[in-house]
Design an enzyme around this catalytic site. Sequence first.
Site, PDB file in Angstrom:
ATOM      1  N   ASP A  57       0.870  -1.170   0.000  1.00  0.00           N
ATOM      2  CA  ASP A  57       0.000   0.000   0.000  1.00  0.00           C
ATOM      3  C   ASP A  57       0.915   1.230   0.000  1.00  0.00           C
ATOM      4  O   ASP A  57       1.907   1.252   0.714  1.00  0.00           O
ATOM      5  CB  ASP A  57      -0.886  -0.023   1.251  1.00  0.00           C
ATOM      6  CG  ASP A  57      -1.925   1.073   1.230  1.00  0.00           C
ATOM      7  OD1 ASP A  57      -2.327   1.473   0.128  1.00  0.00           O
ATOM      8  OD2 ASP A  57      -2.322   1.528   2.310  1.00  0.00           O
ATOM      9  N   THR A  59       0.410   4.683   0.806  1.00  0.00           N
ATOM     10  CA  THR A  59       0.371   5.565   1.967  1.00  0.00           C
ATOM     11  C   THR A  59       0.700   4.788   3.237  1.00  0.00           C
ATOM     12  O   THR A  59       0.066   3.793   3.549  1.00  0.00           O
ATOM     13  CB  THR A  59      -1.016   6.217   2.104  1.00  0.00           C
ATOM     14  OG1 THR A  59      -1.338   6.870   0.875  1.00  0.00           O
ATOM     15  CG2 THR A  59      -1.028   7.224   3.230  1.00  0.00           C
ATOM     16  N   ASP A 306      -2.660  -0.653   6.138  1.00  0.00           N
ATOM     17  CA  ASP A 306      -2.919  -0.039   7.439  1.00  0.00           C
ATOM     18  C   ASP A 306      -4.370   0.351   7.635  1.00  0.00           C
ATOM     19  O   ASP A 306      -4.774   0.680   8.749  1.00  0.00           O
ATOM     20  CB  ASP A 306      -2.023   1.193   7.645  1.00  0.00           C
ATOM     21  CG  ASP A 306      -2.243   2.251   6.575  1.00  0.00           C
ATOM     22  OD1 ASP A 306      -3.033   2.003   5.641  1.00  0.00           O
ATOM     23  OD2 ASP A 306      -1.632   3.335   6.671  1.00  0.00           O
TER      24      ASP A 306
END
Length: 371
Positions: A57, A59, A306
């Site tokens: 991912d 970010t 996250d």
Amino acid sequence: AVISAVAGVVGMIPEGLVLLTSLNFALAAIRLARKNTLVQELESVETLARVDCLNLDKTGTVTDGTIRLDSLELLGVRGPNEHDVRQALFDLSNEGQPNGTGQAILSGLREQGFADGTVEARVPFSSARKWSSIYDGNAVWTMGAPEVILSQINGDHADILKQVNDLANDGNRVLLVARIYGAAPDDYETDPKLNPASCPVALVCCSEHIRADAEETLAWFREQGVRCRIISGDNPVTVGAIARKVHLTGEHEPRFMDARELPADITELAQVLENVDVLGRVLPDQKKAIVEALHAGEHVVAMTGDGVNDALAIKEADLGIAMGNAAPATKAVAQVVLVDSKFSHLPDVVARGRQVMANMERVASLFLVKT
């Protein structure tokens, strides 16, 4: 004959190997804990050694999650002045639990003196819709992914899309603000839909800080034969620009694609993924489908994330890796948690797994000779 057979078989069972395997896994977990890596399932240490495909991912993984509001560019539409647009932007971002981009916009506008405005109704941001909306008593304002919003409103917006791509090519995260005067529909909050008569009024540019260790970490994975892909909900051009900065594919230009163009069939998706390095505008259910497609190609898949929208994919992956600042649901389904959210710990994690399995092979051959 039964007694003799049982005695012979029991004598051949390497009971010590079971104990050594458990101790080896436990020791690996202890060593990884010293590097702020929490192993939640001991058997995941074995999976670490076999990973050949890593989905990242953007970010919080490649970037450190720090987002900054850079600029607001009006699109020359008559009507709202810049102050009104900034106030609407503040109110659009001021949700109960704003995401990273919303927090950055709020922080930047608070420094400019903006505070809570009038909001009579709200449609919160959704990663499936890719936009949020408010009604301030005079007009309905919408903020979100430019290409998604422009595809749902009337008119030819090729010039705006070109402007968005030019900004995204520099690695900017670009948002579009649209507005339509008049009252919100009765089902505005219960069945949110984007009004096709909305008019684009401004582009919002935010920037992310790339982790200092991201390029070195990705280079290590390339040397180890692990294929890395960046999967993100952001504009594919923006994600591709960041992938280029961290040399995701080494000297080669990273190949990026809009996830809205991905096939639904798992077999076709597996073939497409072989030639894609970066995916943008990915929906939560698509992340899971991507993992399933890689499994169909007989890959051992690790997935990092996250957010709550990463939970399905992390659960589906052979090895789920959650960041320390991840949502509780995401950490609950992950096998490994990077406690301090540092991407640079991943090489230690994979290397430790390979060391453990190499030790296990040597011990197993020793027990075979002994037996």
